[in-house]
Design a protein around this motif. Sequence first.
Motif, PDB file in Angstrom:
ATOM      1  N   VAL A 166       0.676  -1.314  -0.062  1.00 54.35           N
ATOM      2  CA  VAL A 166      -0.097  -0.070   0.184  1.00 54.35           C
ATOM      3  C   VAL A 166       1.036   1.073  -0.015  1.00 54.35           C
ATOM      4  CG1 VAL A 166      -1.854   1.336   1.311  1.00 54.35           C
ATOM      5  CG2 VAL A 166      -1.908  -1.064   1.235  1.00 54.35           C
ATOM      6  N   GLU A 167       0.796   1.996  -0.967  1.00 53.31           N
ATOM      7  CA  GLU A 167       1.805   3.276  -1.214  1.00 53.31           C
ATOM      8  C   GLU A 167       1.310   4.277  -0.021  1.00 53.31           C
ATOM      9  OE1 GLU A 167       4.322   3.791  -3.087  1.00 53.31           O
ATOM     10  OE2 GLU A 167       4.148   2.001  -4.001  1.00 53.31           O
ATOM     11  N   PRO A 168       2.184   4.888   0.545  1.00 52.77           N
ATOM     12  CA  PRO A 168       1.905   5.806   1.405  1.00 52.77           C
ATOM     13  C   PRO A 168       0.984   7.024   1.119  1.00 52.77           C
ATOM     14  CG  PRO A 168       4.453   5.676   1.476  1.00 52.77           C
ATOM     15  CD  PRO A 168       3.773   4.663   0.252  1.00 52.77           C
ATOM     16  N   LYS A 169       0.741   7.337  -0.126  1.00 54.69           N
ATOM     17  CA  LYS A 169       0.098   8.486  -0.600  1.00 54.69           C
ATOM     18  C   LYS A 169      -1.464   8.094  -0.502  1.00 54.69           C
ATOM     19  CE  LYS A 169      -0.295   7.023  -5.503  1.00 54.69           C
ATOM     20  NZ  LYS A 169      -0.142   7.574  -6.814  1.00 54.69           N
ATOM     21  N   GLU A 170      -1.790   6.648  -0.426  1.00 49.01           N
ATOM     22  CA  GLU A 170      -3.141   6.088  -0.403  1.00 49.01           C
ATOM     23  C   GLU A 170      -3.684   6.328   0.900  1.00 49.01           C
ATOM     24  OE1 GLU A 170      -4.721   4.748  -2.788  1.00 49.01           O
ATOM     25  OE2 GLU A 170      -2.928   5.234  -4.151  1.00 49.01           O
ATOM     26  N   PHE A 171      -3.078   6.527   2.260  1.00 49.03           N
ATOM     27  CA  PHE A 171      -3.525   7.023   3.511  1.00 49.03           C
ATOM     28  C   PHE A 171      -4.179   8.337   3.486  1.00 49.03           C
ATOM     29  CE2 PHE A 171      -0.738   3.457   4.313  1.00 49.03           C
ATOM     30  CZ  PHE A 171      -1.419   2.599   4.777  1.00 49.03           C
ATOM     31  N   SER A 172      -3.646   9.122   2.529  1.00 51.09           N
ATOM     32  CA  SER A 172      -4.385  10.666   2.369  1.00 51.09           C
ATOM     33  C   SER A 172      -5.667  10.630   1.696  1.00 51.09           C
ATOM     34  CB  SER A 172      -3.483  11.702   1.839  1.00 51.09           C
ATOM     35  OG  SER A 172      -3.021  11.058   0.492  1.00 51.09           O
TER      36      SER A 172
END
Length: 183
Positions: A166-172
């Motif tokens: 899961v790419e970090p940007k997905e959490f935003s």
Amino acid sequence: MVPERTFLENKIIVLAFDVKTYGLAGIIGQAAMKYIFQRSLERRNVLEEKDPKCVFLFADESQFFINPQSDSLFQTTARSSLVSTVYITQSLNNYYMVMGSDSPEARAKALLSNLNTKIFHNTSCPDTSKWAAELIGKDYTMRKSYSRSSANPTTENENPVYGYIVEPKEFSNLKTGGEPTIL
């Protein structure tokens, strides 16, 4: 407050000293009660109880009530005392901020490593997003690439690429709550 009542009499203790209303006094009072609760549960001997009950410690905006030493130590043995801890905060940096000047990141991660189940919601903090992505891990995935030349039409290739599951940007991009409620 008698913490033992939680497991002996199935009672729930609620401390609601709003930080915005009570300020530092509310923080100190709730942190002290949390510490007393933890010490009480550490003295507990579940093997001597006839019908041992699980208890929980729940703290929203938990960064206000964290003790860098005692919380980490408590979490290492909480499970044997049948205690489930739920700490909620907005970002990893909130924990770094309260861990003192001696290795705040290591202290925060030591505490968080003993809180086994982690649930992530929308965050705009890059440090929290990267940490969450690291926890979930990395793996190989097939990634398509395309190339075109004047002699050939577009060609498609698939190659294994090692990266975040899961790419970090997905959490935003995760959903946020609804409209705020005015009481």
